[in-house]
Design a protein around this motif. Structure first.
Motif, PDB file in Angstrom:
ATOM      1  N   THR A  59      -7.693   5.785   4.903  1.00 56.83           N
ATOM      2  CA  THR A  59      -8.359   7.064   4.644  1.00 56.83           C
ATOM      3  C   THR A  59      -9.151   6.969   3.340  1.00 56.83           C
ATOM      4  O   THR A  59      -8.907   6.088   2.506  1.00 56.83           O
ATOM      5  CB  THR A  59      -7.337   8.207   4.502  1.00 56.83           C
ATOM      6  OG1 THR A  59      -6.602   8.028   3.275  1.00 56.83           O
ATOM      7  CG2 THR A  59      -6.371   8.253   5.684  1.00 56.83           C
ATOM      8  N   ALA A  60     -10.070   7.895   3.163  1.00 53.71           N
ATOM      9  CA  ALA A  60     -10.829   7.930   1.913  1.00 53.71           C
ATOM     10  C   ALA A  60      -9.896   8.150   0.730  1.00 53.71           C
ATOM     11  O   ALA A  60     -10.046   7.526  -0.326  1.00 53.71           O
ATOM     12  CB  ALA A  60     -11.886   9.028   1.977  1.00 53.71           C
ATOM     13  N   ARG A  61      -8.894   9.026   0.906  1.00 54.60           N
ATOM     14  CA  ARG A  61      -7.951   9.282  -0.190  1.00 54.60           C
ATOM     15  C   ARG A  61      -7.163   8.028  -0.539  1.00 54.60           C
ATOM     16  O   ARG A  61      -6.997   7.682  -1.717  1.00 54.60           O
ATOM     17  CB  ARG A  61      -6.993  10.410   0.188  1.00 54.60           C
ATOM     18  CG  ARG A  61      -6.110  10.866  -0.981  1.00 54.60           C
ATOM     19  CD  ARG A  61      -5.082  11.902  -0.531  1.00 54.60           C
ATOM     20  NE  ARG A  61      -5.710  13.010   0.181  1.00 54.60           N
ATOM     21  CZ  ARG A  61      -6.275  14.065  -0.417  1.00 54.60           C
ATOM     22  NH1 ARG A  61      -6.287  14.142  -1.735  1.00 54.60           N
ATOM     23  NH2 ARG A  61      -6.809  15.030   0.304  1.00 54.60           N
ATOM     24  N   ASP A  62      -6.675   7.329   0.469  1.00 59.23           N
ATOM     25  CA  ASP A  62      -5.900   6.114   0.207  1.00 59.23           C
ATOM     26  C   ASP A  62      -6.745   5.052  -0.486  1.00 59.23           C
ATOM     27  O   ASP A  62      -6.275   4.340  -1.388  1.00 59.23           O
ATOM     28  CB  ASP A  62      -5.333   5.565   1.512  1.00 59.23           C
ATOM     29  CG  ASP A  62      -4.077   6.302   1.965  1.00 59.23           C
ATOM     30  OD1 ASP A  62      -3.679   7.268   1.275  1.00 59.23           O
ATOM     31  OD2 ASP A  62      -3.506   5.918   3.003  1.00 59.23           O
ATOM     32  N   MET A  63      -8.000   4.929  -0.087  1.00 62.24           N
ATOM     33  CA  MET A  63      -8.862   3.932  -0.717  1.00 62.24           C
ATOM     34  C   MET A  63      -9.186   4.306  -2.162  1.00 62.24           C
ATOM     35  O   MET A  63      -9.343   3.426  -3.017  1.00 62.24           O
ATOM     36  CB  MET A  63     -10.138   3.746   0.096  1.00 62.24           C
ATOM     37  CG  MET A  63      -9.945   2.847   1.307  1.00 62.24           C
ATOM     38  SD  MET A  63      -9.544   1.158   0.790  1.00 62.24           S
ATOM     39  CE  MET A  63      -8.651   0.559   2.231  1.00 62.24           C
ATOM     40  N   ALA A  64      -9.287   5.590  -2.450  1.00 61.46           N
ATOM     41  CA  ALA A  64      -9.480   6.018  -3.840  1.00 61.46           C
ATOM     42  C   ALA A  64      -8.251   5.682  -4.674  1.00 61.46           C
ATOM     43  O   ALA A  64      -8.360   5.232  -5.823  1.00 61.46           O
ATOM     44  CB  ALA A  64      -9.773   7.511  -3.896  1.00 61.46           C
ATOM     45  N   ILE A  65      -7.068   5.903  -4.094  1.00 55.86           N
ATOM     46  CA  ILE A  65      -5.823   5.550  -4.785  1.00 55.86           C
ATOM     47  C   ILE A  65      -5.794   4.049  -5.074  1.00 55.86           C
ATOM     48  O   ILE A  65      -5.433   3.606  -6.174  1.00 55.86           O
ATOM     49  CB  ILE A  65      -4.603   5.957  -3.929  1.00 55.86           C
ATOM     50  CG1 ILE A  65      -4.482   7.483  -3.885  1.00 55.86           C
ATOM     51  CG2 ILE A  65      -3.317   5.326  -4.469  1.00 55.86           C
ATOM     52  CD1 ILE A  65      -3.453   7.997  -2.886  1.00 55.86           C
TER      53      ILE A  65
ATOM     54  N   ALA B 193       0.827  -1.206   0.000  1.00 56.34           N
ATOM     55  CA  ALA B 193       0.000   0.000   0.000  1.00 56.34           C
ATOM     56  C   ALA B 193       0.863   1.259   0.000  1.00 56.34           C
ATOM     57  O   ALA B 193       0.575   2.220  -0.719  1.00 56.34           O
ATOM     58  CB  ALA B 193      -0.924  -0.003   1.216  1.00 56.34           C
ATOM     59  N   LYS B 194       1.916   1.251   0.783  1.00 56.58           N
ATOM     60  CA  LYS B 194       2.813   2.418   0.826  1.00 56.58           C
ATOM     61  C   LYS B 194       3.420   2.675  -0.549  1.00 56.58           C
ATOM     62  O   LYS B 194       3.543   3.825  -0.978  1.00 56.58           O
ATOM     63  CB  LYS B 194       3.928   2.191   1.852  1.00 56.58           C
ATOM     64  CG  LYS B 194       3.459   2.104   3.301  1.00 56.58           C
ATOM     65  CD  LYS B 194       2.941   3.431   3.805  1.00 56.58           C
ATOM     66  CE  LYS B 194       2.654   3.415   5.298  1.00 56.58           C
ATOM     67  NZ  LYS B 194       1.523   2.577   5.696  1.00 56.58           N
ATOM     68  N   ARG B 195       3.783   1.609  -1.264  1.00 55.81           N
ATOM     69  CA  ARG B 195       4.377   1.771  -2.584  1.00 55.81           C
ATOM     70  C   ARG B 195       3.365   2.309  -3.591  1.00 55.81           C
ATOM     71  O   ARG B 195       3.743   2.923  -4.591  1.00 55.81           O
ATOM     72  CB  ARG B 195       4.967   0.452  -3.090  1.00 55.81           C
ATOM     73  CG  ARG B 195       6.129  -0.052  -2.236  1.00 55.81           C
ATOM     74  CD  ARG B 195       7.052  -0.987  -3.021  1.00 55.81           C
ATOM     75  NE  ARG B 195       6.360  -2.129  -3.582  1.00 55.81           N
ATOM     76  CZ  ARG B 195       6.167  -3.272  -2.939  1.00 55.81           C
ATOM     77  NH1 ARG B 195       6.582  -3.429  -1.686  1.00 55.81           N
ATOM     78  NH2 ARG B 195       5.543  -4.284  -3.538  1.00 55.81           N
ATOM     79  N   LEU B 196       2.085   2.072  -3.330  1.00 59.40           N
ATOM     80  CA  LEU B 196       1.038   2.623  -4.201  1.00 59.40           C
ATOM     81  C   LEU B 196       0.740   4.088  -3.882  1.00 59.40           C
ATOM     82  O   LEU B 196      -0.003   4.728  -4.625  1.00 59.40           O
ATOM     83  CB  LEU B 196      -0.256   1.806  -4.047  1.00 59.40           C
ATOM     84  CG  LEU B 196      -0.273   0.405  -4.661  1.00 59.40           C
ATOM     85  CD1 LEU B 196      -1.566  -0.312  -4.291  1.00 59.40           C
ATOM     86  CD2 LEU B 196      -0.110   0.469  -6.172  1.00 59.40           C
ATOM     87  N   GLY B 197       1.307   4.594  -2.792  1.00 57.51           N
ATOM     88  CA  GLY B 197       1.039   5.972  -2.397  1.00 57.51           C
ATOM     89  C   GLY B 197       0.020   6.101  -1.293  1.00 57.51           C
ATOM     90  O   GLY B 197      -0.412   7.211  -0.966  1.00 57.51           O
ATOM     91  N   MET B 198      -0.365   4.987  -0.684  1.00 58.64           N
ATOM     92  CA  MET B 198      -1.326   4.994   0.419  1.00 58.64           C
ATOM     93  C   MET B 198      -0.552   5.223   1.720  1.00 58.64           C
ATOM     94  O   MET B 198      -0.234   4.299   2.456  1.00 58.64           O
ATOM     95  CB  MET B 198      -2.105   3.677   0.446  1.00 58.64           C
ATOM     96  CG  MET B 198      -2.865   3.392  -0.845  1.00 58.64           C
ATOM     97  SD  MET B 198      -3.469   1.696  -0.970  1.00 58.64           S
ATOM     98  CE  MET B 198      -4.650   1.634   0.395  1.00 58.64           C
ATOM     99  N   ARG B 199      -0.266   6.489   1.996  1.00 58.41           N
ATOM    100  CA  ARG B 199       0.669   6.852   3.062  1.00 58.41           C
ATOM    101  C   ARG B 199       0.117   6.692   4.467  1.00 58.41           C
ATOM    102  O   ARG B 199       0.878   6.602   5.431  1.00 58.41           O
ATOM    103  CB  ARG B 199       1.128   8.306   2.876  1.00 58.41           C
ATOM    104  CG  ARG B 199       1.727   8.613   1.504  1.00 58.41           C
ATOM    105  CD  ARG B 199       2.968   7.824   1.245  1.00 58.41           C
ATOM    106  NE  ARG B 199       3.568   8.141  -0.048  1.00 58.41           N
ATOM    107  CZ  ARG B 199       4.557   7.456  -0.589  1.00 58.41           C
ATOM    108  NH1 ARG B 199       5.064   6.414   0.031  1.00 58.41           N
ATOM    109  NH2 ARG B 199       5.049   7.805  -1.783  1.00 58.41           N
ATOM    110  N   ARG B 200      -1.190   6.683   4.602  1.00 56.04           N
ATOM    111  CA  ARG B 200      -1.795   6.689   5.940  1.00 56.04           C
ATOM    112  C   ARG B 200      -2.607   5.417   6.205  1.00 56.04           C
ATOM    113  O   ARG B 200      -3.588   5.433   6.942  1.00 56.04           O
ATOM    114  CB  ARG B 200      -2.672   7.934   6.116  1.00 56.04           C
ATOM    115  CG  ARG B 200      -1.868   9.230   6.073  1.00 56.04           C
ATOM    116  CD  ARG B 200      -2.751  10.473   6.182  1.00 56.04           C
ATOM    117  NE  ARG B 200      -3.545  10.507   7.401  1.00 56.04           N
ATOM    118  CZ  ARG B 200      -3.084  10.848   8.610  1.00 56.04           C
ATOM    119  NH1 ARG B 200      -1.807  11.177   8.750  1.00 56.04           N
ATOM    120  NH2 ARG B 200      -3.885  10.860   9.656  1.00 56.04           N
ATOM    121  N   THR B 201      -2.185   4.316   5.591  1.00 51.65           N
ATOM    122  CA  THR B 201      -2.917   3.056   5.712  1.00 51.65           C
ATOM    123  C   THR B 201      -2.060   1.998   6.383  1.00 51.65           C
ATOM    124  O   THR B 201      -0.879   1.842   6.062  1.00 51.65           O
ATOM    125  CB  THR B 201      -3.364   2.548   4.324  1.00 51.65           C
ATOM    126  OG1 THR B 201      -4.312   3.460   3.772  1.00 51.65           O
ATOM    127  CG2 THR B 201      -4.001   1.176   4.426  1.00 51.65           C
TER     128      THR B 201
END
Length: 413
Positions: free
Chosen positions: A142-148, A118-126
């Protein structure tokens, strides 16, 4: 309820955020977690670690997961494909654990791998703690991470993404319906996943496609499934209205004629389109010359077929019979406006070309192809690459090599 609420609407191609509220608040994802489990399963399929028909053993831990689940028994087996479908429709926690244990020694280690990916995908707060989304204080997103994540799954695995639109799944004599009600209630929605635990409320990641525009939207913290779905539909409506202002949606591409090579293909296979009569399409009265169009000649509604008559030599057809299509739109005025915009952005590559607005029919409704003519193949590809970088939906249109006159000339030569 307000503390659990978050939402975001994102253009899946560019990541542009069209709406956002509490989008970076760390909340419980519930079964949205399974989107990450699916993402990693699809990766494993791609690299050959798993196979669709491979039978996976059901461990005691998997069988002991709390509902919702299929009710798998220890010692049984389930295929990878059935486990995937069970996640998508039933949101089965036992199937999630089976998949996790097929890709890592333990589900806990798989969850650590999920977090790292997830971090490598840009999901920084997951951070993930299990494969299913069952309650755990450390499992937050987060909503942003899930959209990513939703956008990544769509773009990285188009060959598997269609599974997310599965409405019903039959397993061992029982039928399981998809919890995502918007699949049948909102035009354009084709995935992806719902989620619920008491601590999170009713969550949903949804993706919808209209023309060439695709949105990914996320809602956390709905009070009920119904109110969440109504809110999601409202957010998607607003998102499409917003994106249409700057990027009008393009009508799905026809099979075969006139498009041959697509640069930046759509997410899914286009619907078949019936080509209408190629009689000239009347355009609105011409306005004063526009600076962006000053170098394009003969802006007209001449159909593409009129530029490849028998009078054209084979050599000329091969050299200048190529075209580019900037898009296909429901309104002729929109088609012409997009030609104006493309010209202004094209850095001179459209200079001296002829414009064609071609009418066709899709599902009984007219639409208009915005085309620029008179390229050789290299020029057409360069023009489309140039425009695609500027977010225009651009496709190369090859000469129709099946034309009898062309074939006859080619044979004679």
């Amino acid at each position: 309820a307000e503390a659990r609420y978050a939402a975001i609407v994102m253009d899946s191609r560019t990541g542009e955020v069209l709406y956002s509220r509490n989008a970076d608040n760390r909340l419980y994802p519930a079964s949205l977690t399974k989107i990450m489990t699916l993402y990693m399963t699809f990766e494993a399929l791609n690299r050959g670690q798993l196979r669709m028909n491979q039978k996976l053993p059901v461990s005691a831990r998997a069988a002991g997961q709390t509902p919702t689940k299929l009710g798998l028994k220890r010692g049984e087996s389930i295929t990878v494909k059935d486990a995937i479908f069970a996640l998508i429709t039933k949101s089965a926690n036992d199937a999630a654990t089976v998949l996790a244990e097929s890709m890592a020694p333990t589900e806990a280690e798989f969850a650590r791998n999920m977090t790292e990916r997830a971090k490598r995908l840009g999901m920084r707060r997951t951070s993930f703690r299990n494969a299913s989304g069952l309650p755990n204080r450390g499992q937050k997103s987060t909503a942003r991470d899930m959209a990513i994540l939703g956008a990544a799954l769509i773009h990285d695995f188009p060959q598997y993404y269609e599974f997310l639109s599965l409405e019903e799944f039959d397993y061992h004599g029982r039928s399981y319906k998809n919890h995502n009600n918007l699949l049948t209630k909102y035009k354009g929605v084709d995935g992806i996943k719902t989620g619920y635990i008491r601590a999170s409320g009713f969550n949903l990641v949804a993706s919808a496609k209209r023309g060439s525009n695709r949105l990914v939207a996320v809602v956390f913290g709905g009070r009920t499934a119904r109110s969440r779905d109504i809110h999601m539909a409202s957010l998607l409506d607003k998102g499409f209205a917003e994106i249409e202002k700057s990027h009008p949606s393009v009508v799905p591409l026809p099979f075969g004629k006139p498009l041959r090579i697509a640069l930046g293909a759509p997410h899914s296979a286009p619907a078949e389109i019936q080509v209408a009569s190629t009689a000239p399409v009347p355009l609105p009265a011409k306005k004063a010359p526009d600076a962006g169009m000053s170098h394009i000649r003969n802006v007209s509604a001449t159909p593409t077929s009129n530029i490849t008559p028998a009078s054209l030599s084979v050599e000329r057809l091969e050299k200048t019979g190529w075209a580019i299509q900037i898009g296909a739109y429901s309104l002729v005025t929109t088609a012409r406006d997009q030609i104006h915009k493309a010209t202004a952005e094209a850095r001179g590559i459209l200079d001296g070309r002829q414009v064609n607005i071609e009418k066709a029919i899709s599902d009984g409704k007219p639409f208009y192809r915005a085309q620029v003519l008179g390229f050789d193949e290299t020029e057409a590809r360069q023009a489309c690459s140039n425009l695609a970088e500027r977010r225009f939906s651009c496709f190369v249109v090859a000469p129709d090599l099946r034309l009898p006159n062309y074939i006859a000339q080619k044979s004679a030569s």
